[in-house]
Design an enzyme around this catalytic site. Sequence first.
Site, mmCIF file in Angstrom:
data_model
loop_
_atom_site.group_PDB
_atom_site.id
_atom_site.type_symbol
_atom_site.label_atom_id
_atom_site.label_comp_id
_atom_site.label_asym_id
_atom_site.label_seq_id
_atom_site.Cartn_x
_atom_site.Cartn_y
_atom_site.Cartn_z
ATOM 1 N NE ARG A 139 -43.172 18.538 16.591
ATOM 2 C CZ ARG A 139 -42.146 19.004 17.285
ATOM 3 N NH1 ARG A 139 -41.767 18.393 18.406
ATOM 4 N NH2 ARG A 139 -41.498 20.077 16.865
ATOM 5 C CB ALA A 165 -34.866 3.868 -27.885
ATOM 6 N N GLY A 166 -36.727 5.363 -25.190
ATOM 7 C CA GLY A 166 -37.382 4.985 -23.957
ATOM 8 C C GLY A 166 -38.848 4.752 -24.236
ATOM 9 C CD GLU A 168 -42.898 -1.051 -15.242
ATOM 10 O OE1 GLU A 168 -42.039 -0.205 -14.986
ATOM 11 O OE2 GLU A 168 -42.777 -2.246 -14.927
ATOM 12 C CD GLN A 199 -45.814 21.627 4.009
ATOM 13 O OE1 GLN A 199 -44.875 21.216 3.327
ATOM 14 N NE2 GLN A 199 -45.909 22.890 4.379
ATOM 15 C CB THR A 246 -34.741 1.947 -21.363
ATOM 16 O OG1 THR A 246 -36.090 1.759 -20.943
ATOM 17 C CG2 THR A 246 -34.424 3.431 -21.367
#
Length: 385
Positions: A269, A127-128, A364, A337, A123
Site C-alpha cells: 500500500r 446456565a453457561g 470454551e 488499523q 449451555t
Amino acid sequence: MLDDEVRQIIAATRRFVRERVVPAEAAIDDTDAIPADLRREAAEMGLFGFAVPEEYGGLGLDMSAEVRLVFELGYTTPAFRSMFGTNNGIAGHVLLEGATEEQKKAYLPPIASGEWTASFALTEENAGSDPSGLTTAARRDGDGWVISGSKRFITNAPLADVFMVFARTDPDAAGARGITAFMVERGLPGLTVGPKDHKMGQAGAWTADVHLDEVRVPASTVIGGEEGVGRGYATAMRCLAHGRVHIAALCVGLAQRLLDESVSYAASRVQGGGVIGTHQLVQGLLADSATDLYAARALVTDVAAHYDDGSDTRLGPSCAKYFASEAVGRIADRAVQIHGGAGYMRGVPVERFYRDARLFRIYEGTSQIQQIVIARELLRNAGVR
C-alpha cells in the site's frame, strides 16, 4: 517430536487449507455454508476424527500433534474447522473421557469418519459458565430415561446426528452435582432444533437452540453407563480442558493469517510517496502482532506437551486459551488499523476475521472464567481451599 506420518498429515492439511479452502472463504461468508465438496474431502482426509484414537477409526493424534494441525486449520475461516471441531473436541471427548468401552466402539467410528456430526449440548439460557442454573432434567422411567429442557447456542445443532446432552438427574443435588451426560440421537420424538442463529461472525459455522420435550432414551445412552449417572459435569470439564488447548491453537493459526495479511498490505500500500510499511508507527503495529503471535505459539506448544504427559491438564489449558484468544483479538484489531479504511470494508479478509476472532474470547469459557480457573488453581496449589 512428530513422526513422518504425522508430518505428512499436517503438510497435506496445510496444502488443502491454502489451495482449496482459502479461495472459498468469500463464498462461505456470502452463503453461510461450507461447500459439500470441501466437507467430503475433509472427511476423506480423516479430519473428522484426527483426535479420535486409531482403534476407533480416527487418526489418533496426541495433543502436541493436534495443536500443530490446528495451527494450519486456523489459517482460514473458523467455520471450516468448526464443521468437524465438535467431533474431535468437546462432543467426541465426552465419549473418550466418560463412555464405556462398548459405547466407544459403537459411537466413535461414525463420528471419526464424518458419517455423524456430534454436538455438545450443555449451555442453557441461564446456565453457561455456571452449571448451577442448569434446568434440563432427566428422570428415570422404566428401563430408560425421559429428558426435558432447552439448550442454547449449540454448535452444529442444525447438522447434528447426535447430541451429547447434559441433564440434571438428581434434583436435590446442588450446583454441578447430579448432572448426567446422555447420547441423544436426532429424530427421536420430542427433540427439535430451532432456526440457525444470526451471529456477528463465523458465517458457515451454524449454531441453534435444541429443545427436548419428554424425549425418551434407553439406559444404554447414559455416558458411562450406570456409573456415569451424576458424573456428567466432571466429564464436561475434562472435555473443556482439551477444548481450551484446541481453541488456543486455532487462535494461533488465525493470528498467523492476520499477520500475513497485515505484512502483505503494509508492503504494497502506497501513501506519501512510499509503502506504508516504511512508517515507524505501522512497523510498531506489525512488531506487536508478531510478538503476540510468537508468544501464543510457544505457550500453546508448551501447554500441549504438558497435557500429553499428564503433568498439567487444567492450569496450562486455561492460560493458553486466555492468552491466545486475547492475543488474536489484539492482532485482528491491529490488522484492521493497518489496512485503514479498506480494513472496514466487507470482502476484505481482515474485516471478516476481525468479526470471527471475537468469539474466541467467549466459548470454551470466557476470558473471565479462565482468569478464575487460573487463580483458583494457583491458590489450590498453594494450599488454599
